[in-house]
Design a protein around this motif. Structure first.
Motif, PDB file in Angstrom:
ATOM      1  N   VAL A  97       0.896   5.770   3.083  1.00  0.00           N
ATOM      2  CA  VAL A  97       0.080   6.086   2.111  1.00  0.00           C
ATOM      3  C   VAL A  97      -1.172   5.455   2.788  1.00  0.00           C
ATOM      4  O   VAL A  97      -1.811   6.801   2.804  1.00  0.00           O
ATOM      5  N   GLU A  98      -1.449   5.053   3.556  1.00  0.00           N
ATOM      6  CA  GLU A  98      -3.080   4.589   4.311  1.00  0.00           C
ATOM      7  C   GLU A  98      -1.991   4.535   5.546  1.00  0.00           C
ATOM      8  O   GLU A  98      -0.927   3.827   5.285  1.00  0.00           O
ATOM      9  N   PRO A  99      -2.691   4.641   6.283  1.00  0.00           N
ATOM     10  CA  PRO A  99      -2.541   3.739   7.887  1.00  0.00           C
ATOM     11  C   PRO A  99      -1.555   2.269   8.011  1.00  0.00           C
ATOM     12  O   PRO A  99      -2.040   1.113   6.918  1.00  0.00           O
ATOM     13  N   ALA A 100      -0.163   2.071   8.011  1.00  0.00           N
ATOM     14  CA  ALA A 100       0.838   0.903   8.758  1.00  0.00           C
ATOM     15  C   ALA A 100       0.145   0.623   6.484  1.00  0.00           C
ATOM     16  O   ALA A 100       0.977  -0.782   6.561  1.00  0.00           O
ATOM     17  N   HIS A 101       0.505   1.562   6.326  1.00  0.00           N
ATOM     18  CA  HIS A 101       0.883   0.146   4.219  1.00  0.00           C
ATOM     19  C   HIS A 101       1.631   1.895   4.091  1.00  0.00           C
ATOM     20  O   HIS A 101       1.512   2.721   3.904  1.00  0.00           O
ATOM     21  N   PHE A 102       3.097   1.196   3.780  1.00  0.00           N
ATOM     22  CA  PHE A 102       4.151   2.353   2.722  1.00  0.00           C
ATOM     23  C   PHE A 102       4.450   1.724   1.761  1.00  0.00           C
ATOM     24  O   PHE A 102       5.263   0.667   1.649  1.00  0.00           O
ATOM     25  N   VAL A 103       4.580   2.760   0.489  1.00  0.00           N
ATOM     26  CA  VAL A 103       4.953   2.283  -0.597  1.00  0.00           C
ATOM     27  C   VAL A 103       5.503   3.209  -1.133  1.00  0.00           C
ATOM     28  O   VAL A 103       5.965   4.392  -0.560  1.00  0.00           O
ATOM     29  N   ALA A 104       6.789   2.498  -1.938  1.00  0.00           N
ATOM     30  CA  ALA A 104       8.155   3.408  -2.644  1.00  0.00           C
ATOM     31  C   ALA A 104       7.496   4.116  -4.016  1.00  0.00           C
ATOM     32  O   ALA A 104       8.111   2.770  -4.586  1.00  0.00           O
ATOM     33  N   CYS A 105       6.740   4.222  -4.016  1.00  0.00           N
ATOM     34  CA  CYS A 105       5.697   4.938  -5.698  1.00  0.00           C
ATOM     35  C   CYS A 105       5.838   6.113  -5.737  1.00  0.00           C
ATOM     36  O   CYS A 105       4.608   6.345  -5.217  1.00  0.00           O
ATOM     37  N   TRP A 106       5.959   6.998  -6.889  1.00  0.00           N
ATOM     38  CA  TRP A 106       5.477   8.077  -7.590  1.00  0.00           C
ATOM     39  C   TRP A 106       4.428   8.083  -7.554  1.00  0.00           C
ATOM     40  O   TRP A 106       3.307   9.326  -7.678  1.00  0.00           O
ATOM     41  N   LYS A 107       3.468   6.415  -8.248  1.00  0.00           N
ATOM     42  CA  LYS A 107       2.138   6.843  -9.011  1.00  0.00           C
ATOM     43  C   LYS A 107       0.746   6.117  -8.003  1.00  0.00           C
ATOM     44  O   LYS A 107       0.003   5.844  -8.449  1.00  0.00           O
ATOM     45  N   VAL A 108       1.215   6.295  -6.413  1.00  0.00           N
ATOM     46  CA  VAL A 108       0.386   5.467  -5.393  1.00  0.00           C
ATOM     47  C   VAL A 108       0.361   6.887  -4.990  1.00  0.00           C
ATOM     48  O   VAL A 108       1.590   7.811  -3.490  1.00  0.00           O
ATOM     49  N   SER A 109      -0.385   7.520  -4.025  1.00  0.00           N
ATOM     50  CA  SER A 109      -1.055   8.773  -3.955  1.00  0.00           C
ATOM     51  C   SER A 109      -1.694   8.571  -1.982  1.00  0.00           C
ATOM     52  O   SER A 109      -2.101   7.213  -2.284  1.00  0.00           O
ATOM     53  N   GLU A 140       7.242  -2.139  -0.928  1.00  0.00           N
ATOM     54  CA  GLU A 140       6.053  -1.914  -0.435  1.00  0.00           C
ATOM     55  C   GLU A 140       6.045  -2.646   1.581  1.00  0.00           C
ATOM     56  O   GLU A 140       6.607  -3.736   1.116  1.00  0.00           O
ATOM     57  N   LYS A 141       5.266  -2.299   1.778  1.00  0.00           N
ATOM     58  CA  LYS A 141       4.978  -2.791   3.485  1.00  0.00           C
ATOM     59  C   LYS A 141       3.915  -2.360   3.915  1.00  0.00           C
ATOM     60  O   LYS A 141       3.285  -1.299   4.251  1.00  0.00           O
ATOM     61  N   ALA A 142       3.093  -3.613   4.605  1.00  0.00           N
ATOM     62  CA  ALA A 142       1.633  -3.387   5.022  1.00  0.00           C
ATOM     63  C   ALA A 142       1.815  -4.625   5.835  1.00  0.00           C
ATOM     64  O   ALA A 142       2.225  -5.434   5.565  1.00  0.00           O
ATOM     65  N   ALA A 143      -0.343  -4.698   6.234  1.00  0.00           N
ATOM     66  CA  ALA A 143      -0.247  -6.055   6.444  1.00  0.00           C
ATOM     67  C   ALA A 143      -0.744  -7.042   5.307  1.00  0.00           C
ATOM     68  O   ALA A 143      -0.866  -6.790   4.449  1.00  0.00           O
ATOM     69  N   THR A 144      -0.522  -8.156   5.905  1.00  0.00           N
ATOM     70  CA  THR A 144      -0.415  -9.798   4.583  1.00  0.00           C
ATOM     71  C   THR A 144      -2.087  -9.212   3.891  1.00  0.00           C
ATOM     72  O   THR A 144      -1.740  -9.195   2.825  1.00  0.00           O
TER      73      THR A 144
END
Lengths: 316, 329, 316, 319
Positions: free
Chosen positions: C304-316, C230-234
Motif C-alpha cells: 500500500v506504500e513503499p515497502a509496506h504490505f497489508v492484507a486488508c480491504w479497509k486499507v487503501s 502486515e509487513k513494514a519497517a519496524t
C-alpha cells in the motif's frame, strides 16, 4: 491485612538434605485491602515461593505470615482458603485435564457449599462469571482444551470469587496468554482491587507491574532490594539491580540504548555511592562489618532500598 | 562423588543385613513349626524322627534365646560356616556351593553380557525401520514372555532329543573325568551350549525391545531434531541416540539381575547342569535346608556385588551423574 | 533479494484433517535485513521457521516455493535440503534449552557436527573459541556439558553453533521467551551484533513479544491465523500500523509508563479461528471492528506504500 | 515415559523424571499432554480399536481365559487321575494326549490355565496395590517419608526375590495358589512403586494439585480424585506388566517343585514332564502346551501393552 514478617524459606538439597539453599531471605512486607502490590523478580528470585508460602502450599522456615493479625499457619485450612486464594501461571496445567473445566467450581462446592440448593449455587456461579466477564454458556460444561488460555484464567479468578475472598495471589497469571487477550485479564485485577480486594501480583515483567500496581517490590535472589510506591520505584530507581531491570525491559517506543542513557543522567544518587551505607555510616568501612543482609532504608517517603552492593564484600 | 558411593554402599549393606535377617527368620518364624514339618515329611521311624528333631533343634540353636540365635547366626556367617549338608552329609554347605558356583557363573556371565550387547545393538538397529519393526519385533516380545525353562525345554527337545546334535544333560560327558584335553573341553563346550543359548535368547529379546523403545524416545528428543535441522546425517544422530539410550539399559541390567539369576537356576534344572540351580532342586528334593539357606545367601551376595559394580560403571558412562555430584549443575 | 517466499502452504496432519498452519504466505527479505515475525500462538509463525529448515513428522508440504540467494530451496525434499542446512539456512530452535546432547561435551558435540558435514573441526576451533568469547562466554564452556550452563548461556552457545558456517539465513525461533529480562537483552543484542559483523546475512526473528522486535528488527511481519497480515519497517508497524489487527494488538500492549489507573488498555475480543476449517475470506473478520460483507472475500497482501504490505480491504 | 515391556520391567522411574515431556512454556508451543498424556477418551478408543497389537493381544488373552473357564466343563476329567492310557499321543479322545501315568494333558492344561489366571490376577493385583500405594505416598509426601519408602523399595528391588520365595516356599508345608499368589505379589511390586512414585512426583508439581489443595480437599482426596485418574492408563499398564510378571514367577516356582501342593498348574506340568523324562521319550504333547499357554498369555499382554503405550505416548507413535 496480610503481613509477612521476616519470612525465610530454606530448602534442604543434596544427599540426605545436607546443603541448605535459601530461596527466600528475611522478607517483610504487607498487602492491604484495595491494593495491588507487584512482586517483581527474575527466575530463581524466590517470588513464586513467597506466593506459595502465603497460599500455605509450602511452609516458611522462619518468620511469620499473618492475616488480620492472626498467624496464617495456625488458622484452620478451610477457613483460610475462604479468604485467600491464588491463580497460577499456566492455565492449562491448572485444570485437571480429565475433568471439565467447571470441576474447579465443583471442588469449591463440595467443600464449602455442600448444602446449598442448586438454584442458589447456579446464581452464585453466574455472578462470579459475570464479574470476570465470561458468558456461562460459553464456558460451563466444556473441557479445558476447548477453552482459550484467557478464558481459563478468568474461570480461575471466578472460582476464587465464589468464596468471598479478600486477598488474591496472582502468580504470573498472564505470562502464558496471548498478547491480544492478556490485557483483559490484567484489567480484571484492577476491577477486583476496586471491589476492595488485596492483590499480590507476582511477575517478571516490569511493564505489567507498572501498569497494574500501587506498590512494587523488587526481589533479587530471595531478598527485597527495593520497594515502595510504584511511581517512585520506577521513577527513581536506586538499587543498581532495579536500574538494570528497568534498562533491560524491551519497550515499544524507545530503544534500550536510550533508556540506559536516561537512567544514567536522571537516576539519583550516583551509582558509585551506596545509599544504604551512606545512611548507616557506622556500618561503613571494612568488609567484615558490612552486614550480609542489610535491612532496607528509606531513601524518600515510601521508597526503601537495600545495600546497593550486597554481594561485594567490603565494597562500600 | 564419594558421598554418592557412601550412600549406595549404605543401601547395599542394609539390604545385605535385611537379607541375612530374612534368611535367619524364615525357618524360625514360619507358621506351623517348619522344623516339625520338615521332619515329618521325611517319613522316618518315630525314633529316628525324634533324633532328627533333636539334631535340628541343636543345629538351628532353637533351644537358645532368640537374640543369641541371631547373633550366633552372624558369627557363623562371618566364619564362612553355613552349616553341614544333610543331603551330602557331612560335607560343609560352603564346599558344596563353591563347587557349583563356577558352573553357574560360566552360564550367567557370558549370557548376560552377550545378550546385553547383542540385544542393544539389535534393538537400536531395528528402531524406526518400519518393516523390521513390524516383523522382527514381535519375536522379541514372544521371547521376553517365554518362561526360561520352557525355552530350555524346547531347545533341549529340538537339538538334543529330536536332532541329537547336542547332549541333553550334565556339564560334560559322565564317562570322562576332568582333564586338560581337547576332548574334555569340547565336551564341556557342547554341554554348555544349550543352557547358554536358552538363557541368551530370552534376555536378548528383552534388551532388544527395551533398546528399541529407548532409541525411539531419543530420536524424538530435541537435540536429535536440532541435529537434523542442521543437516547432520542419520549416522551421527543415531550414534548419539544409542549412547544416551544405553544409559537406562545399564540401570536395567542391574535391576534385572535377580530375575536373570532365577532364570539361570531353572535353566540348570532343565539341563541337569550342576550349578546352583541344580543344587537348589537337590536341596529341595532332599529337604536339605542348610544347603538351601546357604545358596540363598550366596546368590544375594553375588547380586549385591554385581549391582554395586554396575552402579560404579554407570557413573563412569553417564557424565551427568558426575557433574551433578560435583555440585556444579 | 536475499530470501523470497512465494505462496507457501504447509499443513499439519491430524486425525480430524489438515490444519492449515501456513496458508499461502508470500514475502521477501532483503540482504542484511532482520525480519521480525510476530503473532499469537498457533498463527503459524513457528511453522514457517520449521518449513524453511526441517519439517517435523506431522508437517506436510502443500505448495509454494522458496528462493534463497537466487537459488530455489528444496524444502519439500529433506535429503536435498541437507545441502543447504547449516551452510545456507540455519535455525536456533524454540527448545534451545534442550537442543544439545546432554551426554556430550559441548566442544566435542560441535566437532562431531562439523565433521559430519565435512568441515575441518580442528581448523575451526580458534574461530569457535573467538565466537564463544564474542557472545560473552568463557572458552571453557566448550569443555563442559550442557547441564552445567545456565539458560542464557545455553541460548548463546546454541546461537554460536547455529551460525558457525555463516549462513545466509538464520531463523531464531522464540529465543528470548524463556529468558529473564536481563539475559533477554544480552541475547537480543547479540543477534544484532551477529548481523552487523556479517556472520549471518539475513534473519527471521520469530517471537510473540512485539517489544523485543521493536528493539532488534528492521522490519516486522505480523501473522494471523496462518496468513500474513502486515509487513513494514519496524517503526511503521509500531508507530503507524494499518491492519486493524496490528493496530488493536499494538494498542493492547502495556509498557512502562502506562498505568491502569490513568489509561485503561483493552484487548481484542474473541479468539483466533480454528485452522482446521478456517472461515472464507479475511481470517480476522470475526474480531474486526471494521469488517463488512467485502471481508468475506480474501484480501490480497499488497504493497500500500513503499515497502509496506497489508492484507486488508479497509486499507487503501 | 513409557513402560517398557522388558522383563523384569526396568523401572521407568529411573529415567522417567528426566524424560517426561516438560509442559510447554512458549506460547507458540503446542500445549503438550505433559505427564500422563490425557487425551480425550474417544480418541483413545479410536486408536485402540485400530491398533492390531491391542486387538490381537486382547483376543489371545480372552481366548485362553474363556478356555480356562469352559475347558473344565467340556472335559470334566480329574486332571490328576491316573485313568487314561499311559503316554498316549493326542487323539480324538485325549486331545492333548496323556502323561506317562495316564493323566489327561488337556484337563491338566485347562485347569492349569485357571491357576495361571488366578495367580496373575491375585499376585499382579496385590503387587499393583502395594506398588501403587507406596508410589503414591512416597511421590506425594516427599521428604523423609519418601526417603524411607524409597529405601525399602530399593532393598526389595535388589534382593533376588525368587530366591527368597524358594526358601519361603520350601519351609511351607501346605501351599495353595492363593498363598503363592500372595507371596509373589508381596515381592514383585518395587519397580512399579518406583515408576508410580516418579509419575506422582511430577503430577504433584502440576498446578491443578495446588488448586485442589486450595479448595480445602483432604490429602487422600487429592491423591485419589485428582492425581490417580490422571494416571489411569499408566496404572493399567503397570497392572498388565505385574500380571505377566506374577505368572512367570509363579511358573518358575512351580517348575522347581515349590508350587501349590494341591491341584495342578502349568509350571507343575513342565516340572513333571522334565522330571519323568518326557524330553528323552519325545512326549512333546506333555511339555509344549503348558509353556505355550504361558508364553501366549504373557506375550499377548506385553504386545497389548506396547500398543497401549503408543496410544498414551504419542511420541512413540509413527505418523
Amino acid at each position: 491485612m496480610l503481613t509477612l514478617d521476616h519470612v525465610s524459606k530454606i530448602y534442604k538439597v543434596g544427599t540426605f538434605g545436607g546443603t541448605d539453599l535459601a530461596a527466600v531471605k528475611d522478607v517483610s512486607f504487607s498487602v492491604d485491602a484495595g491494593q495491588v502490590v507487584s512482586l517483581i523478580g527474575e527466575s530463581g528470585s524466590g517470588k513464586t515461593t513467597i506466593g506459595r508460602m502465603i497460599l500455605r502450599l509450602t511452609q516458611a522456615t522462619r518468620g511469620t505470615i499473618t492475616f488480620d493479625g492472626q498467624d496464617v499457619a495456625k488458622l484452620p485450612r478451610r477457613g483460610y482458603y475462604r479468604l485467600v486464594q491464588g491463580v497460577f501461571q499456566d492455565p492449562f496445567s491448572s485444570y485437571n485435564p480429565i475433568f471439565k473445566a467447571d470441576h474447579v467450581f465443583g471442588m469449591i462446592r463440595s467443600v464449602y457449599f455442600r448444602g446449598m440448593p442448586n438454584a442458589e449455587w447456579d446464581a452464585r456461579v453466574e455472578a462470579a462469571l459475570e464479574a470476570v466477564g465470561l458468558d456461562p454458556d460459553q464456558v460451563l460444561h466444556k473441557y479445558p482444551h476447548q477453552l482459550s488460555g484467557g478464558q481459563l484464567q478468568r474461570l480461575l479468578i471466578a472460582r476464587a470469587l465464589l468464596l468471598d475472598i479478600r486477598m488474591l495471589v496472582a502468580d504470573e497469571i498472564i505470562s502464558m496468554l496471548d498478547a491480544s487477550t492478556r490485557i483483559d485479564v490484567l484489567n480484571l485485577l484492577g476491577d477486583l482491587k476496586a471491589r476492595g480486594l488485596g492483590i499480590l501480583f507476582i511477575t517478571h515483567d516490569l511493564s505489567l507491574g507498572y501498569y497494574s500496581s500501587q506498590r512494587t517490590l523488587i526481589l533479587l535472589r530471595g531478598q527485597i532490594v527495593e520497594m515502595g510506591a510504584t511511581e517512585k520505584v520506577y521513577g527513581n530507581p536506586t538499587h543498581p539491580y532495579t536500574k538494570m531491570l528497568i534498562a533491560s525491559v524491551p519497550l515499544l517506543h524507545k530503544k534500550w540504548r536510550q533508556v540506559e542513557q536516561e537512567l544514567e543522567t536522571t537516576a539519583a544518587p550516583a551509582a558509585d555511592a551506596c545509599t544504604y551505607h551512606a545512611l548507616q555510616p557506622e556500618l561503613r568501612g571494612d568488609g567484615a562489618s558490612a552486614p550480609a543482609r542489610p535491612a532496607l532504608v528509606e531513601v524518600e517517603e515510601d521508597h526503601f532500598v537495600g545495600c546497593i552492593r550486597p554481594y561485594v564484600k567490603g565494597a562500600c | 562423588m564419594r558421598q554418592y558411593f557412601a550412600r549406595k554402599l549404605a543401601i547395599y549393606l542394609v539390604t545385605f543385613f535385611v537379607a541375612v535377617t530374612i534368611d535367619w527368620m524364615i525357618p524360625r518364624f514360619m507358621p506351623g513349626d517348619p522344623v516339625q514339618g520338615m521332619v515329618s515329611r521325611m517319613s522316618l521311624e518315630p525314633e529316628a524322627a525324634n533324633r532328627m528333631m533333636g539334631f535340628f533343634l541343636g543345629a538351628f540353636g532353637l533351644d537358645k534365646p532368640i537374640w543369641e540365635q541371631y547373633l550366633n547366626f552372624w558369627v557363623a556367617l562371618a566364619h564362612g560356616d553355613l552349616g553341614i549338608s544333610v543331603w551330602q552329609f557331612p560335607t560343609p554347605v560352603l564346599n558344596i556351593i563353591l563347587s557349583a558356583v563356577p558352573y553357574t557363573l560360566a552360564l550367567l556371565i557370558p549370557a548376560i553380557l552377550l545378550s546385553w550387547v547383542a540385544g542393544n545393538q539389535f534393538g537400536a538397529w531395528v528402531a524406526r525401520r518400519k518393516r523390521l519393526d513390524n516383523t522382527v519385533l514381535p519375536v522379541g516380545y514372544i521371547l521376553t514372555a517365554t518362561p526360561y525353562m520352557w525355552l530350555g525345554i524346547l531347545i533341549a527337545w529340538g537339538l538334543g532329543s529330536v536332532l541329537r546334535v547336542l547332549p541333553l544333560s550334565g556339564a560334560f560327558n559322565y564317562s570322562m573325568s576332568p582333564t586338560l584335553t581337547w576332548e574334555f573341553f569340547l565336551s564341556v563346550y557342547t554341554h554348555w551350549l544349550m543352557p547358554f543359548l536358552s538363557l541368551f535368547l530370552v534376555m536378548f529379546g528383552g534388551w532388544a525391545i527395551g533398546m528399541r523403545n529407548m532409541i525411539i524416545y531419543e530420536l524424538e528428543s530435541d537435540y536429535a531434531h536440532w541435529l537434523e535441522a542442521l543437516g547432520a546425517p542419520q549416522s551421527l544422530v543415531r550414534r548419539y541416540a544409542f549412547r544416551n539410550a544405553v544409559l537406562p539399559q545399564v540401570t536395567g541390567l542391574a535391576l534385572s539381575l535377580g530375575v536373570v539369576v532365577a532364570g539361570a537356576l531353572v535353566t540348570e534344572v532343565v539341563f541337569s547342569y550342576p550349578g546352583l540351580g541344580y543344587l537348589v532342586l537337590q536341596a529341595i528334593q532332599n529337604e536339605d535346608y542348610f544347603l538351601l539357606q546357604g545358596i540363598f545367601l550366596f546368590v544375594i551376595i553375588g547380586v549385591l556385588v554385581a549391582n554395586f559394580l554396575i552402579d560404579i560403571a554407570y557413573v563412569v558412562v553417564d557424565p551427568r551423574t558426575r557433574v551433578g555430584m560435583q555440585g556444579r549443575a | 533479494m536475499s530470501l523470497q517466499v512465494n505462496d507457501l502452504r504447509v499443513y499439519y496432519r491430524t486425525l480430524a484433517g489438515d490444519v492449515r498452519a501456513l496458508d499461502g504466505v508470500t514475502f521477501s527479505i532483503a540482504e542484511g535485513e532482520i525480519m521480525g515475525l510476530a503473532g499469537e500462538s498457533g498463527c503459524g509463525k513457528s511453522t514457517l521457521g520449521k518449513a524453511l529448515t526441517h519439517f517435523d513428522s506431522r508437517m506436510r508440504y502443500v505448495g509454494g516455493d522458496v528462493v534463497l540467494d537466487d537459488e530455489p530451496l528444496p524444502i519439500m525434499d529433506s535429503d536435498a535440503m541437507d545441502e543447504f542446512r547449516f551452510w545456507s539456512v540455519s535455525i536456533i530452535p524454540q527448545y534451545a534449552m534442550s537442543a544439545m546432547n546432554p551426554t556430550r561435551k559441548i566442544g566435542k558435540m560441535i566437532a562431531d557436527l562439523l565433521e559430519s558435514r565435512g568441515e575441518d573441526a580442528a581448523a575451526m576451533r580458534p574461530e569457535i573459541e573467538r565466537r564463544i568469547e564474542l557472545v560473552g562466554l568463557q572458552r571453557d564452556v566448550l569443555d563442559r556439558y550442557p547441564i552445567e550452563l545456565s539458560g542464557g548461556m545455553k541460548q548463546r552457545v546454541v546461537m554460536v553453533i547455529a551460525t558457525l558456517l555463516n549462513p545466509s539465513l538464520l531463523i531464531a525461533d522464540e529465543i528470548t521467551s524463556a529468558l529473564d529480562v536481563s539475559t533477554q537483552k544480552a541475547v537480543a543484542e547479540t543477534l544484532i551484533e551477529f548481523r552487523d559483523r556479517q556472520l549471518v546475512r539475513t534473519m527471521i526473528v520469530i517471537t510473540h513479544d512485539m517489544s523485543i522486535l521493536a528493539q532488534v528488527a528492521d522490519t516486522i511481519t505480523v501473522m494471523y491465523a496462518g496468513k500474513l497480515a502486515e509487513k513494514a519497517a519496524t517503526d511503521v508497524i509500531i508507530g503507524a500500523p494499518k491492519h486493524p489487527y496490528t493496530r488493536l494488538l499494538i494498542s493492547s500492549l502495556p509498557e512502562v509508563g502506562v498505568r491502569y489507573a490513568d489509561k485503561r488498555l483493552t484487548g481484542i475480543p474473541g479468539n483466533p479461528p480454528q485452522l482446521l476449517d478456517p472461515p472464507l475470506g479475511c481470517r480476522f473478520q470475526a474480531r474486526c471492528p471494521l469488517a463488512d460483507a467485502q471481508c468475506r472475500e480474501e484480501p490480497p497482501f499488497v504493497e500500500v506504500e513503499p515497502a509496506h504490505f497489508v492484507a486488508c480491504w479497509k486499507v487503501s | 515415559m513409557s513402560i517398557t515391556t522388558q522383563r523384569p520391567a526396568p523401572a521407568p522411574g529411573d529415567h522417567g523424571e528426566a524424560a517426561l515431556p516438560a509442559p510447554a512454556t512458549a506460547p507458540d508451543g503446542a500445549t503438550g499432554p505433559g505427564v500422563a498424556p490425557m487425551r480425550p477418551r474417544r480418541e483413545v478408543l479410536y486408536f485402540a480399536l485400530r491398533d492390531k497389537r491391542i486387538l490381537f493381544g486382547a483376543a489371545v488373552v480372552l481366548f485362553f481365559l474363556i478356555l480356562s473357564i469352559v475347558g473344565p466343563v467340556l472335559d470334566p476329567t480329574d486332571p490328576t487321575a491316573f485313568d487314561g492310557p499311559t503316554g498316549a499321543p493326542p487323539s480324538a479322545e485325549f486331545w492333548f494326549g496323556t502323561t506317562t501315568f495316564g493323566e489327561d494333558v488337556f484337563a491338566q492344561f485347562v485347569n492349569g490355565l485357571q491357576a495361571t489366571f488366578l495367580v496373575g490376577l491375585l499376585g499382579g493385583g496385590l503387587a499393583a496395590l502395594v506398588g501403587i500405594s507406596i508410589g503414591f505416598v512416597a511421590g506425594y509426601r516427599g521428604g523423609i517419608v519418601d526417603e524411607f519408602l524409597s529405601m525399602i523399595t530399593n532393598i526389595v528391588l535388589v534382593i533376588p526375590t525368587l530366591v527368597v520365595l524358594v526358601v519361603i516356599a520350601a519351609f511351607l508345608s501346605a501351599r495353595g495358589v492363593v498363598v503363592e499368589a500372595a507371596f509373589v505379589g508381596l515381592t514383585s511390586w518395587p519397580w512399579a512403586a518406583r515408576a508410580i512414585r516418579s509419575q506422582t512426583f511430577s503430577l504433584r508439581a502440576r498446578e491443578f494439585v495446588d488448586l485442589a489443595n486450595m479448595s480445602g480437599l483432604p490429602t487422600w482426596k487429592v491423591i485419589f480424585r485428582e492425581i490417580a485418574p490422571n494416571m489411569g492408563s499408566y496404572l493399567f499398564m503397570t497392572f498388565i506388566l505385574l500380571f505377566g510378571g506374577a505368572v512367570l514367577i509363579a511358573a518358575t516356582l512351580d517348575f522347581i517343585g515349590l508350587g501349590p501342593t494341591e491341584g495342578i498348574s502349568l509350571g507343575l506340568m513342565m516340572n513333571n514332564a522334565v522330571l519323568w523324562s518326557a524330553l528323552q521319550l519325545g512326549m512333546w504333547w506333555w511339555f509344549i502346551p503348558p509353556g505355550l499357554g504361558i508364553t501366549a498369555i504373557v506375550g499377548a499382554l506385553y504386545v497389548m501393552n506396547v500398543g497401549l503405550d503408543e496410544i498414551f505416548n504419542p511420541k512413540l507413535r509413527e505418523m
